[in-house]
Design a protein around this motif. Structure first.
Motif, PDB file in Angstrom:
ATOM      1  N   ARG A 277      43.063 -73.579 -46.753  1.00 49.98           N
ATOM      2  CA  ARG A 277      42.597 -72.305 -46.187  1.00 49.98           C
ATOM      3  C   ARG A 277      42.187 -72.477 -44.731  1.00 49.98           C
ATOM      4  N   LEU A 278      41.637 -73.644 -44.397  1.00 45.64           N
ATOM      5  CA  LEU A 278      41.235 -73.889 -43.007  1.00 45.64           C
ATOM      6  C   LEU A 278      42.436 -73.848 -42.080  1.00 45.64           C
ATOM      7  N   ARG A 279      43.559 -74.372 -42.524  1.00 52.44           N
ATOM      8  CA  ARG A 279      44.781 -74.309 -41.727  1.00 52.44           C
ATOM      9  C   ARG A 279      45.259 -72.875 -41.577  1.00 52.44           C
ATOM     10  N   GLN A 280      44.984 -72.044 -42.572  1.00 55.23           N
ATOM     11  CA  GLN A 280      45.389 -70.643 -42.535  1.00 55.23           C
ATOM     12  C   GLN A 280      44.304 -69.724 -41.974  1.00 55.23           C
ATOM     13  N   ARG A 281      43.195 -70.339 -41.473  1.00 51.34           N
ATOM     14  CA  ARG A 281      42.076 -69.594 -40.881  1.00 51.34           C
ATOM     15  C   ARG A 281      41.434 -68.614 -41.868  1.00 51.34           C
ATOM     16  N   SER A 282      41.420 -68.995 -43.126  1.00 49.09           N
ATOM     17  CA  SER A 282      40.731 -68.190 -44.140  1.00 49.09           C
ATOM     18  C   SER A 282      39.798 -69.090 -44.941  1.00 49.09           C
ATOM     19  N   PHE A 283      39.053 -69.912 -44.239  1.00 48.17           N
ATOM     20  CA  PHE A 283      38.218 -70.930 -44.880  1.00 48.17           C
ATOM     21  C   PHE A 283      37.048 -70.296 -45.624  1.00 48.17           C
ATOM     22  N   ARG A 284      36.771 -70.857 -46.779  1.00 42.61           N
ATOM     23  CA  ARG A 284      35.580 -70.508 -47.547  1.00 42.61           C
ATOM     24  C   ARG A 284      34.763 -71.775 -47.742  1.00 42.61           C
ATOM     25  N   PRO A 285      33.441 -71.682 -47.622  1.00 45.17           N
ATOM     26  CA  PRO A 285      32.612 -72.888 -47.775  1.00 45.17           C
ATOM     27  C   PRO A 285      32.842 -73.578 -49.104  1.00 45.17           C
ATOM     28  N   VAL A 286      32.864 -74.891 -49.074  1.00 51.03           N
ATOM     29  CA  VAL A 286      33.054 -75.686 -50.282  1.00 51.03           C
ATOM     30  C   VAL A 286      31.702 -75.870 -50.962  1.00 51.03           C
ATOM     31  N   PRO A 287      31.611 -75.640 -52.279  1.00 56.78           N
ATOM     32  CA  PRO A 287      30.335 -75.928 -52.974  1.00 56.78           C
ATOM     33  C   PRO A 287      29.965 -77.399 -52.784  1.00 56.78           C
ATOM     34  N   GLU A 288      28.767 -77.643 -52.351  1.00 55.74           N
ATOM     35  CA  GLU A 288      28.310 -79.003 -52.096  1.00 55.74           C
ATOM     36  C   GLU A 288      27.770 -79.591 -53.393  1.00 55.74           C
ATOM     37  N   GLU A 289      28.690 -80.170 -54.162  1.00 53.11           N
ATOM     38  CA  GLU A 289      28.336 -80.729 -55.463  1.00 53.11           C
ATOM     39  C   GLU A 289      29.253 -81.896 -55.754  1.00 53.11           C
ATOM     40  N   GLY A 290      28.997 -82.570 -56.875  1.00 58.24           N
ATOM     41  CA  GLY A 290      29.791 -83.725 -57.257  1.00 58.24           C
ATOM     42  C   GLY A 290      29.044 -85.017 -56.965  1.00 58.24           C
ATOM     43  N   VAL A 291      29.771 -86.121 -57.028  1.00 56.63           N
ATOM     44  CA  VAL A 291      29.160 -87.416 -56.744  1.00 56.63           C
ATOM     45  C   VAL A 291      28.715 -87.455 -55.290  1.00 56.63           C
ATOM     46  N   THR A 292      27.900 -88.426 -54.957  1.00 53.78           N
ATOM     47  CA  THR A 292      27.271 -88.470 -53.630  1.00 53.78           C
ATOM     48  C   THR A 292      28.310 -88.459 -52.510  1.00 53.78           C
ATOM     49  N   GLU A 293      29.364 -89.252 -52.650  1.00 54.17           N
ATOM     50  CA  GLU A 293      30.370 -89.336 -51.592  1.00 54.17           C
ATOM     51  C   GLU A 293      31.074 -87.997 -51.392  1.00 54.17           C
ATOM     52  N   LEU A 294      31.451 -87.332 -52.499  1.00 55.41           N
ATOM     53  CA  LEU A 294      32.115 -86.041 -52.383  1.00 55.41           C
ATOM     54  C   LEU A 294      31.160 -84.973 -51.866  1.00 55.41           C
ATOM     55  N   LEU A 295      29.899 -85.060 -52.235  1.00 56.16           N
ATOM     56  CA  LEU A 295      28.919 -84.106 -51.716  1.00 56.16           C
ATOM     57  C   LEU A 295      28.807 -84.246 -50.206  1.00 56.16           C
ATOM     58  N   GLU A 296      28.792 -85.481 -49.701  1.00 54.46           N
ATOM     59  CA  GLU A 296      28.716 -85.698 -48.260  1.00 54.46           C
ATOM     60  C   GLU A 296      29.978 -85.216 -47.559  1.00 54.46           C
ATOM     61  N   ILE A 297      31.148 -85.428 -48.197  1.00 51.28           N
ATOM     62  CA  ILE A 297      32.401 -84.941 -47.609  1.00 51.28           C
ATOM     63  C   ILE A 297      32.411 -83.417 -47.554  1.00 51.28           C
TER      64      ILE A 297
ATOM     65  N   LEU B 277      37.402 -81.682 -59.978  1.00 57.09           N
ATOM     66  CA  LEU B 277      37.232 -80.300 -59.516  1.00 57.09           C
ATOM     67  C   LEU B 277      36.744 -80.232 -58.070  1.00 57.09           C
ATOM     68  N   PRO B 278      35.727 -81.031 -57.653  1.00 58.03           N
ATOM     69  CA  PRO B 278      35.357 -81.010 -56.231  1.00 58.03           C
ATOM     70  C   PRO B 278      36.498 -81.403 -55.306  1.00 58.03           C
ATOM     71  N   LEU B 279      37.318 -82.378 -55.722  1.00 59.35           N
ATOM     72  CA  LEU B 279      38.462 -82.759 -54.893  1.00 59.35           C
ATOM     73  C   LEU B 279      39.459 -81.612 -54.767  1.00 59.35           C
ATOM     74  N   ARG B 280      39.682 -80.901 -55.859  1.00 61.58           N
ATOM     75  CA  ARG B 280      40.578 -79.744 -55.796  1.00 61.58           C
ATOM     76  C   ARG B 280      40.030 -78.667 -54.865  1.00 61.58           C
ATOM     77  N   ARG B 281      38.710 -78.438 -54.936  1.00 60.11           N
ATOM     78  CA  ARG B 281      38.111 -77.433 -54.064  1.00 60.11           C
ATOM     79  C   ARG B 281      38.231 -77.851 -52.597  1.00 60.11           C
ATOM     80  N   ILE B 282      38.036 -79.120 -52.333  1.00 54.44           N
ATOM     81  CA  ILE B 282      38.167 -79.614 -50.960  1.00 54.44           C
ATOM     82  C   ILE B 282      39.598 -79.437 -50.471  1.00 54.44           C
ATOM     83  N   ARG B 283      40.567 -79.764 -51.334  1.00 56.61           N
ATOM     84  CA  ARG B 283      41.970 -79.594 -50.947  1.00 56.61           C
ATOM     85  C   ARG B 283      42.292 -78.124 -50.669  1.00 56.61           C
ATOM     86  N   CYS B 284      41.849 -77.224 -51.521  1.00 57.51           N
ATOM     87  CA  CYS B 284      42.096 -75.794 -51.304  1.00 57.51           C
ATOM     88  C   CYS B 284      41.411 -75.308 -50.027  1.00 57.51           C
ATOM     89  N   SER B 285      40.206 -75.805 -49.773  1.00 57.79           N
ATOM     90  CA  SER B 285      39.492 -75.388 -48.570  1.00 57.79           C
ATOM     91  C   SER B 285      40.205 -75.880 -47.315  1.00 57.79           C
TER      92      SER B 285
END
Length: 257
Positions: free
Chosen positions: A45-65, A34-42
């Protein structure tokens, strides 16, 4: 009875393994998929200039990403806002000389032409504003080239003392409240660099030193040679730069308050 007991234990073990496997897959889906999917969607959206902040959760590496992605998106948004403000300011600055050029070239119909002296004054005014427009366009193009990493430098051997003296001579007499001083060696100091770009830097610094020290005082350019390098410092007795802005003044399109 031993066979039946072994069969029951085996079935129980399989059930426990299946439950543990299911719980592991569910936890992996929650903490990784789920965090990877949220990162991909974000990112989309960033390419479309409609970015929404990604929830900072998941394993340590994904949280840092996720945290790094949110920070980059915020920096990009701020830079875009500064760029728009910069373009707006440039458009406003271009409007003034254009209006002056329009007034200088306006002739009323059915009216005699101005005298030769008056025409010469108009031509001089047009030339000054044309030079100003050309310089503003060049500054805008330089900004674009710097952002694109395509700024070309013409490297040559030059005397840095001569460039500093030229910057002092250019601004001396612009303000009767300021005293311009040059603390330079009494001999030529040769380096390899782009004389046009270095002169542009020195002139900007001296001009800002005069502009932001409205009460006057000394504006000093110090040129000193150190092991392996040459240092040029411009100092004034003006308002200074707030301590919380000193780390960001070299960001693109950034201007101190």
């Amino acid at each position: 009875s031993w066979a039946q007991t072994a069969r029951l234990l085996g079935i129980a073990t399989l059930l426990v393994v299946a439950v543990c496997l299911g719980l592991s897959m569910w936890d992996m889906r929650r903490r990784v998929v789920l965090p990877l999917r949220r990162i991909r969607c974000s990112l989309q959206r960033l390419r479309q200039r409609s970015f929404r902040p990604v929830p900072e959760e998941g394993v340590t590496e994904l949280l840092e990403i996720s945290r790094a992605l949110n920070d980059s998106a915020r920096d990009l948004r701020k830079q875009r806002e500064r760029a728009m403000s910069f373009v707006s300011a440039v458009a406003h600055d271009l409007r003034n000389p254009l209006q002056a050029l329009k007034l200088a070239t306006t002739l009323r119909p059915n009216q005699p032409l101005p005298s030769e002296e008056r025409m010469r004054e108009r031509f001089a005014l047009i030339a000054r504003h044309a030079d100003r427009l050309e310089q503003m366009v060049e500054d805008l193009l330089d900004t674009t080239r710097i952002e694109a990493g395509q700024l070309s430098l013409r490297m040559d051997e030059l005397d840095l003392v001569h460039l500093v003296d030229d910057a002092i001579a250019l601004h001396r007499g612009l303000s009767d409240r300021h005293v311009l001083l040059a603390d330079v060696p009494d001999r030529p100091l040769y380096i390899r660099g782009d004389s046009t770009r270095l002169s542009q830097v020195f002139n900007n610094l001296v001009n800002n030193a005069i502009k932001y020290s409205p009460r006057g005082g000394e504006v000093r350019i110090e040129l000193r040679e150190e092991p392996g390098r040459v240092c040029v410092a411009v100092a004034d007795q003006g308002v200074g730069i707030a301590s919380d802005e000193r780390e960001t003044i070299f960001q693109p399109f950034r201007r101190s308050k």
